[in-house]
Scaffold this active site. Structure first.
Site, mmCIF file in Angstrom:
data_model
loop_
_atom_site.group_PDB
_atom_site.id
_atom_site.type_symbol
_atom_site.label_atom_id
_atom_site.label_comp_id
_atom_site.label_asym_id
_atom_site.label_seq_id
_atom_site.Cartn_x
_atom_site.Cartn_y
_atom_site.Cartn_z
ATOM 1 N N HIS A 1 17.518 -34.380 -16.314
ATOM 2 C CA HIS A 1 16.286 -34.518 -14.509
ATOM 3 C C HIS A 1 15.478 -34.325 -14.740
ATOM 4 C CE1 HIS A 1 20.429 -36.207 -14.388
ATOM 5 N NE2 HIS A 1 21.038 -34.813 -13.644
ATOM 6 N N ARG B 1 3.037 0.648 -5.523
ATOM 7 C CA ARG B 1 3.088 -0.339 -4.375
ATOM 8 C C ARG B 1 1.424 -1.048 -3.662
ATOM 9 N NH1 ARG B 1 6.717 1.922 -0.716
ATOM 10 N NH2 ARG B 1 5.044 0.499 1.120
ATOM 11 N N GLU C 1 6.651 -12.978 -14.523
ATOM 12 C CA GLU C 1 5.553 -11.449 -13.617
ATOM 13 C C GLU C 1 5.257 -10.094 -14.099
ATOM 14 O OE1 GLU C 1 8.385 -8.812 -10.699
ATOM 15 O OE2 GLU C 1 9.861 -9.151 -12.757
ATOM 16 N N GLU D 1 16.424 -14.898 -13.627
ATOM 17 C CA GLU D 1 15.887 -14.072 -14.040
ATOM 18 C C GLU D 1 15.202 -13.780 -14.997
ATOM 19 O OE1 GLU D 1 15.739 -11.757 -11.611
ATOM 20 O OE2 GLU D 1 15.836 -9.870 -12.512
ATOM 21 N N TRP E 1 -2.856 -2.490 -1.446
ATOM 22 C CA TRP E 1 -2.708 -3.862 -2.082
ATOM 23 C C TRP E 1 -3.171 -4.713 -1.063
ATOM 24 C CZ3 TRP E 1 -0.020 -8.114 -0.067
ATOM 25 C CH2 TRP E 1 1.094 -8.809 -1.382
ATOM 26 N N LYS F 1 5.303 -3.519 -5.743
ATOM 27 C CA LYS F 1 6.766 -2.677 -5.571
ATOM 28 C C LYS F 1 7.977 -3.411 -4.507
ATOM 29 C CE LYS F 1 10.638 -1.574 -7.938
ATOM 30 N NZ LYS F 1 11.297 -2.064 -8.755
ATOM 31 N N ASN G 1 -0.333 1.191 6.215
ATOM 32 C CA ASN G 1 0.432 0.217 5.478
ATOM 33 C C ASN G 1 0.544 -0.568 6.078
ATOM 34 O OD1 ASN G 1 2.104 -0.773 3.855
ATOM 35 N ND2 ASN G 1 3.512 0.411 3.922
ATOM 36 N N GLY G 2 0.002 -2.009 6.828
ATOM 37 C CA GLY G 2 0.912 -2.882 7.362
ATOM 38 C C GLY G 2 -0.285 -4.297 7.657
ATOM 39 N N CYS H 1 1.167 -0.826 0.167
ATOM 40 C CA CYS H 1 -0.121 -0.205 0.054
ATOM 41 C C CYS H 1 0.238 1.417 0.344
ATOM 42 C CB CYS H 1 -0.903 -0.019 1.253
ATOM 43 S SG CYS H 1 -2.043 -0.888 1.643
ATOM 44 N N LYS I 1 11.870 -12.327 -14.514
ATOM 45 C CA LYS I 1 10.900 -11.576 -15.713
ATOM 46 C C LYS I 1 9.449 -12.130 -16.187
ATOM 47 C CE LYS I 1 12.360 -8.736 -13.738
ATOM 48 N NZ LYS I 1 13.249 -8.960 -12.719
HETATM 49 C C1 F6R Z 1 10.823 -9.076 -9.315
HETATM 50 C C2 F6R Z 1 11.279 -7.973 -8.582
HETATM 51 C C3 F6R Z 1 10.955 -8.824 -7.162
HETATM 52 C C4 F6R Z 1 11.800 -8.307 -5.885
HETATM 53 C C5 F6R Z 1 11.612 -8.578 -4.511
HETATM 54 C C6 F6R Z 1 12.858 -7.929 -3.640
HETATM 55 O O1 F6R Z 1 11.228 -7.916 -10.352
HETATM 56 O O2 F6R Z 1 11.211 -7.035 -8.245
HETATM 57 O O3 F6R Z 1 11.387 -10.197 -7.074
HETATM 58 O O4 F6R Z 1 13.446 -8.730 -6.021
HETATM 59 O O5 F6R Z 1 10.370 -8.302 -4.322
HETATM 60 O O6 F6R Z 1 12.283 -6.891 -3.341
HETATM 61 P P1 F6R Z 1 13.783 -6.030 -2.948
HETATM 62 O O7 F6R Z 1 14.113 -6.118 -3.453
HETATM 63 O O8 F6R Z 1 13.007 -4.484 -3.170
HETATM 64 O O9 F6R Z 1 13.349 -6.519 -1.250
#
Ligand code: F6R
Length: 613
Positions: free
Chosen positions: A509, A27, A493, A486, A73, A608, A99-100, A2, A490
């Site tokens: 395997h 967020r 998501e 990675e 969120w 985020k 937020n929390g 949030c 990408k």
């Molecule tokens: C993927 C992504 C998430 C963050 C994860 C950790 O693109 O952004 O997987 O990497 O939520 O977030 P941070 O780095 O902010 O602790």
């Protein structure tokens, strides 16, 4: 997660609040709402994005110079209008944004119901609104005192702001475990937000709230901070370093694309002043006092989540390869609930873009309790993780707004590379000539990243061809294995295509069973000691009619002869390949998501910074 925004001052509150919400939408974007006080306290809220709220209030009275706003969120309760914030208390004289998570909300709710309170939502936040009303009523006290008393009954995490019709000149804010920053403008203006992005256009002077602090903002009076134990604290005012341009799209269609293209700069910024190849210097100011601790560590434990965890995997290979220090990489969410073996001789490195990830923060606390030295690698200056760790190094990637992490990843790998190089130098684990060679090559990486970015054609063609695929496999070995993970993350998501990353040799395997004519398999097949083995894996895929997309080193002939598509990257040291090879994979995911009509900057269900468990 949030996002919260609040304003108190001499200007019209609504434009400040709504613009702030747009900036914080990364967020969470399940619902949005605003409360403005103009004689009466009015709350407007809608399901969906901030733009919906903006349309909804077009014919409403949004006048007033004090207000609070929220983009959600969902955690407790589905994303609908009732559960959107702000929440009124029962008498509609108090409203709150939060937020929390209030962990003991069910018990508090039952107690309040017993005292006649009714509820319109399923949220934990509405419980807090009624609890504050109840305290004000029972104790005949001010809003500030009521918030303080109420928070002493609450278990959980919060960044919250409360507004009351009875005290039209004040806002009360509090923080524990969720981020909050207060901007202090001229003309007695106060701004509150989850991060500094909504504030920067009004003022650079900010106070980052600490856990268990309450801020009392009153028109015409200086900011006051107290602890929830009611002790006065002196606000520590800092100056923000980034500027407004960093928060805008700068001609790109999406923040994600802009951030992908910023990588030569963000890597250069992360190297600046720290790596000077000619002089043979690599030094990270933030951890200088802890270098001996790292050099003599029993082991290093790297903790993180998501993309940052992938950066840690690259870090593991680097530290072991260069500095011969044993490394374990742990998901913070798993680490915090195990009974990990950590001693005072271990060093924990927590890696996080936002610096607010709840699992990583909890893992840090656990490591500190067990006596380990905990260092941070964070992007957001002043974030909770940067403050919870004993020391650390910032990544200097600049604000990352796109929900899918791109430039933060390469900046994290850059910082971890410099740490590993410095440890190798101190330990003498590589000859000086090799060390110098690596520093020079590292210095050349931003230019090579630029070259990768300039070569755009193939990624778009591949995206066109495979945009309708339902599964993707990403394979790599050694340093290229985290790159495969990675790349797959990408894609899934932002395009919602199922994708898996695997060590290439593990394919036989299990995952090999998935391969048929519809399966695109992305290989990171750059020139290194295991190149031939990866070539064999490619042949295994081709033999089963799979489609091969390969990231190869410039000039490669063998893989070019086998693969359906190749993307070339400049030659570099094997250990620096993740910094180059991850870039075409970011672009591939981006183009596929755009072609599928997905919201690239705000993928569904994601946020985020994950400040909840
Ligand atoms: C993927 C992504 C998430 C963050 C994860 C950790 O693109 O952004 O997987 O990497 O939520 O977030 P941070 O780095 O902010 O602790």
């Amino acid at each position: 997660m949030c996002g919260i925004v609040a304003y108190l001052g001499s200007k019209d509150a609504y434009p400040i609040l709504i613009n702030g919400l747009y900036k914080l939408e990364y967020r969470g974007y399940d619902s949005a709402g605003v409360a403005i006080l103009d004689k009466e306290l009015s709350v407007y809220k809608t399901k969906g994005k901030v733009s919906k709220l903006d349309q909804f209030v077009e014919d409403k009275n949004t006048g007033g110079s004090i207000g609070i706003a929220h983009t959600r969120w969902a955690t407790h309760g589905e994303p609908n209008t009732e559960n959107a914030h702000p929440h009124y208390s029962m008498n509609k004289k108090i409203a709150i944004i939060h937020n929390g998570i209030i962990e003991n909300y069910a018990t508090l709710k039952e107690e309040l119901k017993g005292r006649g309170y009714t509820f319109n939502s399923e949220t934990d936040t509405e419980v807090l609104a009624n609890l504050i009303e109840d305290v004000m009523h029972n104790e005949s006290c001010s809003l500030q005192e009521a918030v303080l008393i109420a928070l002493n009954q609450v278990v959980g995490a919060y960044a919250l702001v409360v507004i009351s019709e009875g005290e039209p000149d004040s806002l009360i804010a509090a923080r524990k475990g969720s981020p909050m920053v207060i901007g202090i403008g001229g003309d007695d203006d106060f701004f509150i937000a989850s991060d500094a992005t909504p504030i920067i256009e009004y003022t650079k002077n900010v106070v980052y709230m600490n856990d268990e602090e309450i801020a009392i903002l009153k028109k015409g009076e200086p900011l006051k901070i107290k602890t929830i134990a009611n002790k006065d604290k002196t606000p520590y005012v800092q100056e923000l370093e980034f500027n407004l341009n960093a928060l805008e799209k700068g001609g790109f269609e999406h923040f994600m694309l802009k951030e992908i293209y910023e990588q030569p700069t963000s890597i250069r910024d992360s190297l600046r002043g720290r790596l000077r190849a000619k002089e043979g210097v690599v030094s990270l100011g933030g951890i200088v006092d802890y270098e001996q601790k790292i050099v003599h560590a029993n082991k290093i434990i790297m903790i993180a989540c998501g993309t940052s965890w992938h950066a840690c995997l690259v870090g593991e290979y680097l530290f072991e390869d260069l500095a011969r220090i044993p490394v374990e990489v742990e998901y913070a969410s798993e680490f915090r609930y195990r009974n990990p073996i950590i001693t005072e001789n271990d060093v924990v490195i927590a890696v996080s873009q936002s610096g607010e990830t709840a699992d990583t923060l909890a893992a840090i606390e656990l490591a500190k309790e067990k006596g380990a030295t905990v260092l941070g690698v964070c992007n957001v200056v002043g974030s909770s993780i940067s403050r919870a760790t004993h020391a650390g190094s910032y990544t200097h990637a600049g604000p990352e707004i796109g929900v899918a992490s791109t430039k933060a990843f390469t900046a994290q790998v850059t910082v971890l590379t410099m740490m590993a190089l410095r440890m190798a130098q101190l330990k003498g684990t590589i000859p000086t000539s090799r060390f110098m060679q690596l520093l020079h090559e590292m210095e050349a990486i931003p230019d090579k990243v630029e070259a990768v970015l300039n070569d755009d054609g193939v990624a778009k063609q591949i995206a066109e061809k495979y945009q309708q695929a339902t599964n993707f496999l990403y394979l790599g070995r050694g340093y290229n294995f985290p790159v495969a993970l990675e790349g797959a993350l990408k894609l899934k998501e932002i395009s919602y295509i199922h994708a898996e990353g695997y060590p290439a040799a593990e394919m036989k395997h299990g995952p090999i069973a998935l391969i048929d004519k519809d399966m695109p398999v992305v290989f990171i097949a750059t020139n290194n000691v295991i190149y031939e083995k990866v070539v064999s894996n490619i042949q295994e895929v081709k033999a089963r009619n799979g489609n091969v997309i390969a990231i190869v080193t410039q000039g490669d002939k063998v893989v070019r002869g086998l693969a359906d598509y190749v993307i070339e990257i400049p030659a570099t040291e094997d250990m620096f390949v993740p910094l180059l090879a991850s870039i075409p994979l970011q672009k591939l995911a981006y183009y596929i998501a755009v072609m599928r009509g997905c919201n690239v900057d705000q993928p569904r269900n994601l946020a985020k910074s994950v400040t909840v468990e």
